[in-house]
Motif scaffolding. Structure first.
Motif, PDB file in Angstrom:
ATOM      1  N   ASP A 241       0.782  -1.230   0.000  1.00  0.00           N
ATOM      2  CA  ASP A 241       0.000   0.000   0.000  1.00  0.00           C
ATOM      3  C   ASP A 241       0.817   1.285   0.000  1.00  0.00           C
ATOM      4  OD1 ASP A 241       0.988  -0.346   2.532  1.00  0.00           O
ATOM      5  OD2 ASP A 241      -0.934  -0.289   3.550  1.00  0.00           O
ATOM      6  N   ILE A 242       2.053   1.249  -0.514  1.00  0.00           N
ATOM      7  CA  ILE A 242       2.835   2.477  -0.675  1.00  0.00           C
ATOM      8  C   ILE A 242       2.974   2.754  -2.168  1.00  0.00           C
ATOM      9  CG2 ILE A 242       5.079   3.568  -0.339  1.00  0.00           C
ATOM     10  CD1 ILE A 242       5.344   2.233   2.253  1.00  0.00           C
ATOM     11  N   ALA A 243       2.683   3.991  -2.553  1.00  0.00           N
ATOM     12  CA  ALA A 243       2.626   4.350  -3.968  1.00  0.00           C
ATOM     13  C   ALA A 243       4.012   4.369  -4.600  1.00  0.00           C
ATOM     14  CB  ALA A 243       1.957   5.710  -4.129  1.00  0.00           C
ATOM     15  N   ILE A 244       4.029   4.236  -5.889  1.00  0.00           N
ATOM     16  CA  ILE A 244       5.256   4.407  -6.660  1.00  0.00           C
ATOM     17  C   ILE A 244       5.713   5.852  -6.471  1.00  0.00           C
ATOM     18  CG2 ILE A 244       6.182   4.477  -9.013  1.00  0.00           C
ATOM     19  CD1 ILE A 244       4.122   2.268  -9.691  1.00  0.00           C
ATOM     20  N   PRO A 245       7.004   6.080  -6.230  1.00  0.00           N
ATOM     21  CA  PRO A 245       7.481   7.447  -5.948  1.00  0.00           C
ATOM     22  C   PRO A 245       7.022   8.461  -6.997  1.00  0.00           C
ATOM     23  CG  PRO A 245       9.226   5.860  -5.547  1.00  0.00           C
ATOM     24  CD  PRO A 245       8.092   5.092  -6.158  1.00  0.00           C
ATOM     25  N   TRP A 246       6.676   9.640  -6.501  1.00  0.00           N
ATOM     26  CA  TRP A 246       6.236  10.784  -7.292  1.00  0.00           C
ATOM     27  C   TRP A 246       4.877  10.564  -7.957  1.00  0.00           C
ATOM     28  CZ3 TRP A 246       9.556  13.960  -5.461  1.00  0.00           C
ATOM     29  CH2 TRP A 246      10.896  13.564  -5.288  1.00  0.00           C
ATOM     30  N   THR A 247       4.155   9.505  -7.553  1.00  0.00           N
ATOM     31  CA  THR A 247       2.811   9.260  -8.086  1.00  0.00           C
ATOM     32  C   THR A 247       1.897   8.922  -6.933  1.00  0.00           C
ATOM     33  OG1 THR A 247       2.875   6.843  -8.370  1.00  0.00           O
ATOM     34  CG2 THR A 247       3.963   8.171 -10.063  1.00  0.00           C
ATOM     35  N   SER A 248       0.620   8.803  -7.233  1.00  0.00           N
ATOM     36  CA  SER A 248      -0.352   8.353  -6.239  1.00  0.00           C
ATOM     37  C   SER A 248      -0.820   6.945  -6.546  1.00  0.00           C
ATOM     38  CB  SER A 248      -1.556   9.312  -6.224  1.00  0.00           C
ATOM     39  OG  SER A 248      -2.180   9.335  -7.499  1.00  0.00           O
ATOM     40  N   GLN A 249      -0.116   6.274  -7.426  1.00  0.00           N
ATOM     41  CA  GLN A 249      -0.542   4.963  -7.903  1.00  0.00           C
ATOM     42  C   GLN A 249       0.170   3.835  -7.163  1.00  0.00           C
ATOM     43  OE1 GLN A 249       0.347   3.758 -12.042  1.00  0.00           O
ATOM     44  NE2 GLN A 249      -1.868   3.429 -12.241  1.00  0.00           N
ATOM     45  N   LEU A 250      -0.601   2.875  -6.660  1.00  0.00           N
ATOM     46  CA  LEU A 250      -0.024   1.716  -6.005  1.00  0.00           C
ATOM     47  C   LEU A 250       0.546   0.755  -7.045  1.00  0.00           C
ATOM     48  CD1 LEU A 250      -2.789   0.925  -3.343  1.00  0.00           C
ATOM     49  CD2 LEU A 250      -0.684   2.231  -3.028  1.00  0.00           C
ATOM     50  N   ALA A 254      -0.766  -0.339 -10.993  1.00  0.00           N
ATOM     51  CA  ALA A 254       0.011  -0.078 -12.207  1.00  0.00           C
ATOM     52  C   ALA A 254      -0.030  -1.241 -13.194  1.00  0.00           C
ATOM     53  CB  ALA A 254       1.458   0.227 -11.840  1.00  0.00           C
ATOM     54  N   VAL A 255      -0.417  -2.436 -12.751  1.00  0.00           N
ATOM     55  CA  VAL A 255      -0.481  -3.575 -13.679  1.00  0.00           C
ATOM     56  C   VAL A 255      -1.545  -3.361 -14.746  1.00  0.00           C
ATOM     57  CG1 VAL A 255       0.386  -5.189 -11.957  1.00  0.00           C
ATOM     58  CG2 VAL A 255      -2.072  -4.871 -12.201  1.00  0.00           C
ATOM     59  N   PHE A 256      -2.488  -2.451 -14.484  1.00  0.00           N
ATOM     60  CA  PHE A 256      -3.571  -2.208 -15.441  1.00  0.00           C
ATOM     61  C   PHE A 256      -3.270  -1.033 -16.377  1.00  0.00           C
ATOM     62  CE2 PHE A 256      -5.523  -3.954 -11.544  1.00  0.00           C
ATOM     63  CZ  PHE A 256      -5.971  -5.164 -12.062  1.00  0.00           C
ATOM     64  N   ASN A 257      -2.119  -0.394 -16.191  1.00  0.00           N
ATOM     65  CA  ASN A 257      -1.801   0.765 -17.029  1.00  0.00           C
ATOM     66  C   ASN A 257      -1.665   0.359 -18.492  1.00  0.00           C
ATOM     67  OD1 ASN A 257      -1.756   2.319 -14.755  1.00  0.00           O
ATOM     68  ND2 ASN A 257       0.463   2.657 -14.732  1.00  0.00           N
ATOM     69  N   GLU A 258      -2.285   1.148 -19.352  1.00  0.00           N
ATOM     70  CA  GLU A 258      -2.169   0.935 -20.801  1.00  0.00           C
ATOM     71  C   GLU A 258      -2.523   2.250 -21.488  1.00  0.00           C
ATOM     72  OE1 GLU A 258      -4.395  -1.643 -24.316  1.00  0.00           O
ATOM     73  OE2 GLU A 258      -4.138  -2.564 -22.325  1.00  0.00           O
TER      74      GLU A 258
END
Length: 912
Positions: A241-250, A254-258
């Motif tokens: 439950d910690i976001a990728i740095p400089w983003t608000s995305q867990l 991110a596995v659904f990013n397209e």
């Protein structure tokens, strides 16, 4: 009275009330009988070997509080781990399950009376048990015996001395003494098989153990006990439950990013800004995201479910639970008469435990995954090329523990009895780290490392002499004198070179792609005459390379998660000590028993000290005793506390994983933060108690204790490393220095007072429906810091005083009827609190929790026994942590309240 600790005031109130009703209860007990008309006598005179050197002393007439648990009570707890057994049946004994805490996941530190196990002496067969190689790198830096390396089936009884006894047994016995008496039967035996698991569907454990006894040369005995067990891992985590740095995305989002840009589809995390050429090659990567996913394929989504390596859970990135474990243990105990009063004896233990756990998940965008340029100018990105989904280091430990003790007992013609013994103990922890990398090595990094081993070895020679002297008193004076020599060795063995070496990418621009003005000015005769950039595709004369180019990145050094021990930190540290003691015990009258002990010890490096103890028991009337004791103690820092070095990942106050360094107090790295050489701890112990039997079947003991410690040894609150200090750590060649964000040091920084009340009750009832045994063990405990220095902050003080349950209860009901046995246990864990930071503005209060255990036993033809049971039958869990419970963790790792749920089990045994 208002200024006294709460538990002290409570004890005084109870004592006054109980003394007032004592005489009335005594009168009622004189003609107490059972419903069947037969007199019931529930007391069993158990001979104890703790707190006294008089061989015939029982629990009832001892001068100090002693608990005794037999093998049947031990067997009522379903666990192959003796630590779990003790924490279930002894209220003042506690353990925290620490799933992600380096070696503490495998050798779990324990506590007595909210004091570290190194403040309690652990005896096996009445002989000092050696310390574990593992030392807790948190809290107070606990370094004590590994109780879990002894199979529970080898134990005949467990004696618990709930009183300071440093003057009698040695410097570790400040909070009390645990003595495990081994089986010594010369015939018969038992083999049993036990299977159990959690109702959520994991943690299945299978245990096969047994014990056998036989005669030895006609007049001796040989007893062999063994245990083999396998335990699956458990998982009580939630998605990381910690976001990728400089983003608000867990990471799990991110596995659904397209996203399709200019006809090209990008996938996965958006951790950096990538620039591709027309052929799809990466030409530039700069930090911080740009709104476009990083990958041109689905590698992140494909690999994310596998970030835990080969552990059995493939779904969560973060696995939070008990480690997978295999263990084999055995104990041999033997004795042989060699004369009329002489006996040769000896025992040995062996344990081999292999366990697999894990660390925190490493997500995209962190410094571990910074891209670098290789020597040919191409870009290497470990996240894309090695661990596309990120990774969770897999941490394994192999614990090898062995001990041997042997000696002779005899009685001399002048009446002196002697016991001469020699002991050896060794504990080794061998670490393995997989599914990780040494970032500074770039593409040359392996993914499996051996970061090093820890070895603790101890030798001891003891001579004990006892004799009775007839004086003018009604009973003889018991005198004991003795000598002890010990040598403790702590060895930190170096890891393989890739686990600690600084690779080329530990430094900025290792291949000198950028010629700076300082290089041009350094030497007029070298080839550097003008600033320039030599990166293929970015060559320029007169200007530097692009800002943010990967050549400007420096990567962490060492195997990520647990940097290996380098030759600089591979040390062998030894410490010797010797002691002389005297112990006197005398019944001054038929109602008054007194005990006195004095001990002189010399510790290498810490000088000499003399400590003492006085104890007495007065019989108020036939079934009531008043007892009290007072004494002093002394404990020198252990060899491990004097020499340990470690760099590993912890969780800071904001819940962010961060590398924390721990170094010896005399190391140059510790001196950067003001550390000074360690000193011994000193203590003063006080206790007073009442024991009485209001009826012929009810026994009650109430004892108050107080332990005052000066110069108590702890790990300091964590210092934040400044950029200047980090440069100094780098100059000292500290492994992982570039990533270290905090540092702790060992220090004698606090004085404490620990006060408490122990209440023990037992009742045995007989009727036509069988025999019912009722028992209650209750512990109230509080610790306060009476003085502190600059190394412990407000949060550290608050958590030490409030961070453990203020009281613990264990209530038991055992009913036996014919061939059936039903046992019910209720465990209470009292309230406690935890602060989020040094401001103390946010404090979480945890309510009391209750765990109920139930089992039933069926005896078939006396030789076969079936037991079915469940622990925590109502599936109770502690409250989730509001803070310091991030990264997939739901419950606090320092929780003394179990958080695994209901455990069900079955057991079948054959006795012969």
């Amino acid at each position: 009275m208002r200024n006294l600790p709460v538990v002290t005031r409570t004890f005084l109130s109870l004592s006054i009330a109980l003394t007032a009703v004592l005489s009335i209860a005594q009168e009622e007990s004189n003609d107490q009988s059972d419903p069947m008309g037969d007199q019931v006598d529930g007391s069993i005179e158990e001979i104890v070997t703790l707190g006294t050197r008089v061989e015939s002393r029982t629990i009832e007439d001892a001068v100090v509080p002693i608990d005794l648990f037999d093998s049947e009570q031990i067997e009522h707890v379903n666990s192959s781990d003796l630590i779990e057994v003790l924490s279930t049946i002894i209220p003042s004994f506690a353990v925290r399950r620490q799933p992600i805490s380096d070696g503490a996941s495998f050798v779990r530190p324990t506590h007595m009376r909210n004091m570290e196990i190194h403040h309690s002496l652990v005896l096996l067969g009445n002989k000092r048990r050696h310390r574990s190689a593992f030392m807790l790198l948190g809290g107070s830096g606990s370094h004590g015996a590994d109780i879990g390396s002894v199979p529970s089936i080898a134990i005949d009884t467990v004696e618990v001395l709930r009183d300071g006894a440093a003057a009698q047994y040695g410097s570790d016995a400040i909070a009390g003494v645990l003595n495990f008496r081994l089986r010594s039967n010369d015939s018969g035996g038992m083999v049993r098989m036990r299977m159990g698991g959690y109702t959520v569907g994991d943690g299945m454990e299978t245990t096969i153990d047994g014990t056998f006894g036989t005669t030895l040369f006609g007049t001796g005995f040989l007893n062999l006990s063994f245990q083999i067990s396998e335990s699956e891992a458990t998982n009580r985590s939630q998605p990381y439950d910690i976001a990728i740095p400089w983003t608000s995305q867990l990471p799990s989002q991110a596995v659904f990013n397209e996203l399709t840009v200019d006809g090209i589809t990008y996938y996965g995390p958006d951790a950096f800004t990538y620039t591709y050429d027309e052929s799809g090659n990466i030409v530039q990567v700069t930090t911080r995201p740009d709104g476009i996913p990083d990958d041109r394929d689905r590698r992140y989504a494909d690999h994310f479910p596998k970030v835990g390596g080969n552990r059995p859970f493939s779904s969560p990135a973060q696995i939070w639970g008990q480690p997978e474990r295999e263990q084999t243990m055995f104990v041999v105990n033997a004795g042989q008469e060699i004369g009329e009063n002489a006996e040769a004896y000896g025992f040995m233990t062996f344990a081999k435990k292999e366990q697999i756990g894990g660390f925190f998940y490493r997500r995209p965008g962190i410094s571990t995954f910074l891209p670098v340029r290789l020597q040919d100018g191409s870009i290497y990105d470990a996240r894309r090329d090695l661990f596309p989904g990120g990774f969770t280091p897999q941490f394994s430990g192999a614990v090898n523990d062995v001990s041997m003790h042997g000696g002779f007992r005899d009685e001399l013609q002048n009446g002196w009895e002697y016991d001469l013994s020699v002991g050896f103990g060794s504990s080794e922890v061998r670490y393995t780290l997989e599914n990780t990398l040494n970032p500074s090595l770039g593409p040359a990094t392996p993914t499996k490392f051996r970061p090093g081993n820890l070895v603790n070895t101890e030798y001891a020679i003891n001579l004990d002499l006892n004799r009775e002297f007839d004086l003018t008193f009604a009973n003889p004076l018991h005198v004991a004198i003795g000598l002890e020599w010990r040598n403790d060795i702590y060895d930190i063995q170096g890891g393989d070179e890739p686990s600690w070496e600084a690779g080329p990418f530990a430094y900025v621009d290792p291949f000198n792609f950028e010629i700076t003005q300082s290089e041009v000015d350094a030497d007029d005769n070298d080839e550097f005459t003008v600033i320039e950039c030599r990166i293929p595709g970015f060559q320029t004369i007169g200007s530097l390379c692009p800002e943010g180019d990967p050549i400007n990145n420096s990567l962490p050094i060492g195997s990520n998660g647990f940097p290996g021990y380098s030759p600089l930190f591979s040390t062998e540290f030894d410490q010797s000590s010797y002691a002389v003691y005297s112990d006197f015990e005398l019944e001054l009258t038929s109602r008054w028993l007194a005990n006195a002990a004095i001990r002189h010890e010399h510790f290498q490096g810490f000088g000499e000290v003399t400590i003492w103890k006085l104890a007495s028991r007065i019989e108020l009337h036939e079934n009531a005793n008043l007892r009290a004791s007072i004494g002093t103690g002394f404990r020198a820092p252990s060899t491990g506390q004097l020499s340990t070095t470690n760099v590993s990942t912890r969780i800071n106050a904001e819940g962010i994983p961060i590398a924390v360094g721990i170094f010896p107090a005399t190391h140059a790295a510790s001196k950067l933060f003001g550390s000074v050489p360690l000193e011994p701890e000193t203590s003063a112990n006080y206790s007073i108690g009442l024991t009485f039997s209001p009826t012929s079947t009810l026994n009650v003991a109430i004892d108050h204790y107080q332990i005052e410690m000066e110069k108590r040894l702890i790990l300091s609150s964590r210092f934040t490393v400044t950029p200047e200090q980090r440069l100094q750590l780098l100059a000292l060649n500290v492994p992982g220095a570039a990533e270290i964000g905090q540092v702790s040091v060992f220090t004698n920084d606090i004085d404490t007072r620990t006060s408490g009340i122990d209440v023990v009750l037992s009742e045995t009832l007989q009727s036509r429906f069988g025999v019912t045994t009722l028992s209650a063990n209750v512990n109230f405990n509080e610790t306060e810091i009476t003085e502190r220095g600059r190394y412990v902050g407000d949060e550290g003080e608050f958590d030490l005083e409030n961070g453990v349950p203020a009281n613990r209860w264990v209530l038991g009901i055992n009913h036996q009827f014919d061939n059936f046995d039903i046992f019910l246990r209720i465990r209470k864990f009292g309230e406690y609190e935890n602060a989020s930071n040094a401001t103390l503005t946010t404090i979480q209060s945890f309510p009391a929790e209750y765990m109920v255990d139930l089992n039933t036993t069926i005896n078939i033809r006396e030789n076969y026994v079936i037991r079915l049971g469940a622990e925590n039958i109502f599936d109770n869990y502690p409250d989730p942590g509001d803070f310091e419970a991030c990264c997939g963790r739901i419950y606090r790792s320092d929780s003394m309240v179990p958080w695994q749920g209901t455990l069900v089990y079955g057991q079948f045994s054959i006795q012969f």
